[in-house]
Design a protein around this motif. Structure first.
Motif, PDB file in Angstrom:
ATOM      1  N   ILE A 101       0.968  -1.313   0.414  1.00 36.44           N
ATOM      2  CA  ILE A 101       0.061  -0.035  -0.568  1.00 36.44           C
ATOM      3  C   ILE A 101       0.814   1.412  -0.270  1.00 36.44           C
ATOM      4  O   ILE A 101       0.565   2.326  -0.558  1.00 36.44           O
ATOM      5  CB  ILE A 101      -0.687  -0.213   1.422  1.00 36.44           C
ATOM      6  CG1 ILE A 101      -2.064  -1.113   1.549  1.00 36.44           C
ATOM      7  CG2 ILE A 101      -2.081   1.077   0.986  1.00 36.44           C
ATOM      8  CD1 ILE A 101      -3.167  -1.395   2.494  1.00 36.44           C
ATOM      9  N   LEU A 102       2.011   1.289   0.531  1.00 36.32           N
ATOM     10  CA  LEU A 102       3.055   2.443   0.939  1.00 36.32           C
ATOM     11  C   LEU A 102       3.853   2.634  -0.896  1.00 36.32           C
ATOM     12  O   LEU A 102       3.657   3.957  -0.887  1.00 36.32           O
ATOM     13  CB  LEU A 102       4.412   2.220   1.899  1.00 36.32           C
ATOM     14  CG  LEU A 102       4.663   3.896   1.950  1.00 36.32           C
ATOM     15  CD1 LEU A 102       3.889   5.029   2.606  1.00 36.32           C
ATOM     16  CD2 LEU A 102       6.095   2.691   2.918  1.00 36.32           C
ATOM     17  N   VAL A 103       3.922   1.803  -1.102  1.00 35.17           N
ATOM     18  CA  VAL A 103       4.474   1.709  -2.421  1.00 35.17           C
ATOM     19  C   VAL A 103       3.300   2.344  -3.512  1.00 35.17           C
ATOM     20  O   VAL A 103       3.364   3.335  -4.497  1.00 35.17           O
ATOM     21  CB  VAL A 103       4.852   0.771  -2.925  1.00 35.17           C
ATOM     22  CG1 VAL A 103       5.596   0.814  -4.643  1.00 35.17           C
ATOM     23  CG2 VAL A 103       5.777   0.040  -2.931  1.00 35.17           C
ATOM     24  N   ALA A 104       1.868   1.650  -3.329  1.00 34.15           N
ATOM     25  CA  ALA A 104       0.986   2.308  -3.995  1.00 34.15           C
ATOM     26  C   ALA A 104       0.906   3.454  -4.085  1.00 34.15           C
ATOM     27  O   ALA A 104       0.119   4.112  -4.795  1.00 34.15           O
ATOM     28  CB  ALA A 104      -0.251   1.412  -4.432  1.00 34.15           C
ATOM     29  N   THR A 105       0.773   3.901  -2.774  1.00 36.00           N
ATOM     30  CA  THR A 105       0.512   5.396  -2.479  1.00 36.00           C
ATOM     31  C   THR A 105       1.598   6.633  -2.891  1.00 36.00           C
ATOM     32  O   THR A 105       0.578   7.150  -3.633  1.00 36.00           O
ATOM     33  CB  THR A 105       0.607   5.319  -0.641  1.00 36.00           C
ATOM     34  OG1 THR A 105      -0.256   4.406  -0.104  1.00 36.00           O
ATOM     35  CG2 THR A 105       0.628   6.340  -0.252  1.00 36.00           C
ATOM     36  N   ILE A 106       2.675   6.067  -3.046  1.00 36.90           N
ATOM     37  CA  ILE A 106       4.015   6.735  -3.455  1.00 36.90           C
ATOM     38  C   ILE A 106       3.411   7.421  -5.216  1.00 36.90           C
ATOM     39  O   ILE A 106       3.714   7.937  -5.223  1.00 36.90           O
ATOM     40  CB  ILE A 106       4.696   7.055  -3.145  1.00 36.90           C
ATOM     41  CG1 ILE A 106       5.551   6.725  -1.950  1.00 36.90           C
ATOM     42  CG2 ILE A 106       6.080   7.212  -3.786  1.00 36.90           C
ATOM     43  CD1 ILE A 106       6.684   5.894  -1.561  1.00 36.90           C
ATOM     44  N   VAL A 107       2.967   5.477  -5.936  1.00 34.61           N
ATOM     45  CA  VAL A 107       2.475   6.128  -7.543  1.00 34.61           C
ATOM     46  C   VAL A 107       0.578   6.801  -7.107  1.00 34.61           C
ATOM     47  O   VAL A 107       0.811   7.634  -7.999  1.00 34.61           O
ATOM     48  CB  VAL A 107       2.251   4.371  -7.689  1.00 34.61           C
ATOM     49  CG1 VAL A 107       1.990   5.225  -8.830  1.00 34.61           C
ATOM     50  CG2 VAL A 107       3.635   4.042  -8.129  1.00 34.61           C
ATOM     51  N   SER A 108       0.520   7.216  -6.689  1.00 36.48           N
ATOM     52  CA  SER A 108      -0.931   7.476  -6.211  1.00 36.48           C
ATOM     53  C   SER A 108      -0.502   8.984  -6.331  1.00 36.48           C
ATOM     54  O   SER A 108      -1.379   9.627  -7.314  1.00 36.48           O
ATOM     55  CB  SER A 108      -2.071   6.742  -5.373  1.00 36.48           C
ATOM     56  OG  SER A 108      -3.047   8.004  -5.238  1.00 36.48           O
TER      57      SER A 108
END
Length: 181
Positions: A63-70
């Motif tokens: 989720i943290l990685v996806a949050t940065i992309v987001s």
């Protein structure tokens, strides 16, 4: 011409006004879909390799990685016409809202695994994986997405005027003249 402008003529005419009126939500949904793919790709990569015994830790990292992309996609595309905050202030608010959303996203997975005991050896590996996906990637993600959209619009990317706000999107064979409130 943007990607949305290029695709709009291919959308059924009855849907065009809805898409134009809710273009921010449509863009947010597209970014969310991209983040969903990143989240699940990283989660299953970690969960099936180095973090087999720690599915919630793997999910939190994903989720943290996806949050940065987001953040990058939302800042540069979904909410690009909003603003008024300094970039560091905006980023801090984004990650604060996203941090709360991570907790919201993990709650159904924690309940599934540790309250309902939907993990091996209590259930088969197939049931465990279906329960993990349903709890962590469907229920948790939907709850967190609703919270993020509300929080991002409310605090992170507040309404700021941009000339793009009033610009109609060109439509082949007609014109779209709606104003986004």
């Amino acid at each position: 011409m943007t990607v949305g402008d290029a695709l709009l003529p291919h959308v059924p005419p009855v849907l065009r006004p809805v898409l134009i009126r809710h273009k921010e939500l449509v863009k947010f949904g597209f970014v969310g879909g991209t983040a969903f793919l990143v989240d699940n790709g990283v989660w299953y990569l970690l969960k099936l390799t180095v973090l087999t015994e720690k599915p919630t830790t793997a999910k939190a990292i994903a989720i943290l990685v996806a949050t940065i992309v987001s953040y990058v996609l939302n800042r540069e595309w979904s909410f690009r016409t909003r603003g008024g905050r300094e970039r560091h202030h905006e980023a801090a608010l984004f990650f604060l809202i996203s941090g709360v959303a991570i907790v919201i996203n993990l709650i159904p997975l924690l309940i599934s695994r540790y309250v309902l005991d939907l993990g091996v050896p209590h259930v088969s590996l197939f049931v465990q994986e279906v329960a993990d996906f349903t709890a962590g990637s469907v229920i948790g993600m939907l709850l967190a997405m609703a919270f993020r959209f509300w929080g991002f619009r409310r605090w992170v990317f507040p309404r700021g005027y941009s000339p793009d706000d009033d610009a109609p999107l060109p439509v082949a064979g007609g014109s779209a003249t709606s104003h986004v409130p």
